[in-house]
Design an enzyme around this catalytic site. Structure first.
Site, PDB file in Angstrom:
ATOM      1  N   CYS A   1      42.291   3.700  -7.267  1.00  0.00           N
ATOM      2  CA  CYS A   1      40.872   3.460  -6.993  1.00  0.00           C
ATOM      3  C   CYS A   1      40.594   1.978  -6.831  1.00  0.00           C
ATOM      4  O   CYS A   1      40.511   1.245  -7.822  1.00  0.00           O
ATOM      5  CB  CYS A   1      40.023   4.059  -8.121  1.00  0.00           C
ATOM      6  SG  CYS A   1      38.267   3.761  -7.919  1.00  0.00           S
TER       7      CYS A   1
ATOM      8  N   CYS B   1      37.348   0.741  -8.445  1.00  0.00           N
ATOM      9  CA  CYS B   1      37.430   0.607  -9.906  1.00  0.00           C
ATOM     10  C   CYS B   1      38.207  -0.656 -10.295  1.00  0.00           C
ATOM     11  O   CYS B   1      37.826  -1.365 -11.219  1.00  0.00           O
ATOM     12  CB  CYS B   1      38.159   1.802 -10.532  1.00  0.00           C
ATOM     13  SG  CYS B   1      37.708   3.394  -9.864  1.00  0.00           S
ATOM     14  N   ASP B   2      39.323  -0.909  -9.633  1.00  0.00           N
ATOM     15  CA  ASP B   2      40.285  -1.880 -10.167  1.00  0.00           C
ATOM     16  C   ASP B   2      40.504  -3.125  -9.317  1.00  0.00           C
ATOM     17  O   ASP B   2      41.199  -4.045  -9.743  1.00  0.00           O
ATOM     18  CB  ASP B   2      41.641  -1.176 -10.378  1.00  0.00           C
ATOM     19  CG  ASP B   2      41.519  -0.037 -11.394  1.00  0.00           C
ATOM     20  OD1 ASP B   2      40.699  -0.175 -12.324  1.00  0.00           O
ATOM     21  OD2 ASP B   2      42.220   0.975 -11.259  1.00  0.00           O
TER      22      ASP B   2
END
Ligand code: NAP
Length: 308
Positions: A132, A135-136
């Site tokens: 993701c 997300c990261d």
């Protein structure tokens, strides 16, 4: 025992649905599933879930939502739904070897990221290996990033990650792309992206340091192998919705995602959906939680209208 509501899945969507249905006194049973905690249990720091100015660990966040649901009386069952009968009510679910019955169901069984199945990949998830970018990506400011895949997700993630990385290498196993032309063109026109076609990853290192440091690549045409330094390794080769027990019972799209019939409704009256099992676009913890809330409210109103 006939339940008012059974929730399938214990990620953000299922646990949030559990809070709402438990507070509505519906005594939900949550089937935890084969990946208890869902995708958040595979991440480290989550910085974009509202309410946590310093961020919060993914596993802690999802565990907190579960505890909040248990506080209001939600019950959790470890196990996986292996069979379902949604053709008549009450609905019946086989969890491992035992059948359970419910007046309403909330399917929040998520979609699992497809992985490359490299020898060290699973050990490094959350430590440089991610599925993701949203997300990261932030953790790889000024770092070397690699994205794997040749579809729209890989193109989108590669472009997005150039905001952070010093350089983004996009690795694809063929030289033809499944991605739409416009998405591919954006990649080709982005000077920070280097395209490596006809190339596969043989492994990602270094599990002994608990950190991604490099990968081993192989050109499938020439057989040549080489190593390359990498800090963030993003696998973007698609997702698999966890809907196997519902095939032929509710309407699914050709890839197996549940089709929404408006809000949290599905093609079967009394069966609701929430989160990544239906959503192939947003896939965020906060959107899954919001969807869990919607499904719970729909189930509650449905039961109330039937006089339960
Ligand atoms: P996808 O279209 O199925 O593409 C998956 C990619 O991963 C393909 O290039 C495939 O290679 C590669 N792949 C699969 N297994 C692999 C393996 N074991 N090793 C190496 N490579 C592997 O998946 P997606 O990109 O996640 O897209 C899913 C759907 O969402 C698509 O319909 C897409 O259009 C849509 N989407 C749209 C947008 C947008 O419009 N903004 C953004 C994201 C996604 P091969 O091509 O060789 O099979």
């Amino acid at each position: 025992m006939l339940r008012d509501v059974i929730i399938i899945g214990s990620g953000c969507a299922g646990n949030t649905a559990a809070i709402y249905t438990a507070r509505a006194n519906l005594k939900p049973l949550v089937i935890a599933g084969h990946e208890p905690g869902g995708q958040l249990s595979l991440t480290t720091l989550v910085e974009n879930f509202p309410g946590f100015p310093e961020g919060i660990d993914g596993p802690a966040l999802v565990e907190n939502i579960k505890k909040q649901a248990e506080h209001f009386g939600a019950e959790y069952l470890h196990g996986t739904v292996v069979e379902a009968n949604l053709s008549k009510r009450p609905f019946r679910l086989k969890v491992d070897n035992e059948w359970h019955e419910a007046r309403t169901l909330i399917i929040a069984s998520g979609a699992s990221a497809r992985w490359l199945n490299l020898p060290n990949e699973q050990k490094l998830i959350g430590h440089g290996v991610s599925s993701c970018a949203t997300c990261d990506g932030f953790f790889y400011r000024g770092k070397q990033i690699m994205v794997i895949g040749g579809g729209d997700t890989a193109m989108e993630e590669a472009n997005f990650l150039t905001r952070f990385g010093e350089k983004v290498a996009l690795v694809h196993r063929r030289d033809a792309f499944r991605a739409s032309k416009i998405m591919l063109e954006r990649v080709l026109n982005n000077p920070k992206i280097e395209l490596l076609t006809n190339t596969v990853v043989d492994d990602v290192y270094d599990a002994s340091q608990n950190l991604v440091t490099k990968v081993k690549l192989r050109n499938v045409k020439t057989g040549e192998t080489w190593e390359r330094s990498v800090d963030g390794f993003f696998v973007a080769i698609g997702h698999i919705p966890n809907t196997a027990p519902f095939v032929g019972q509710i309407e699914l799209d050709p890839d197996g995602y549940v089709i929404s019939k408006g809000g949290a409704r599905t093609s079967v009256t009394g069966v609701f959906q929430a989160g990544d099992v239906q959503d192939r676009t947003y896939r965020q913890a906060i959107t899954a939680s919001g969807a869990g809330c919607m499904a719970a409210i729909e189930a509650e109103r449905f039961l109330e209208a039937e006089g339960h």
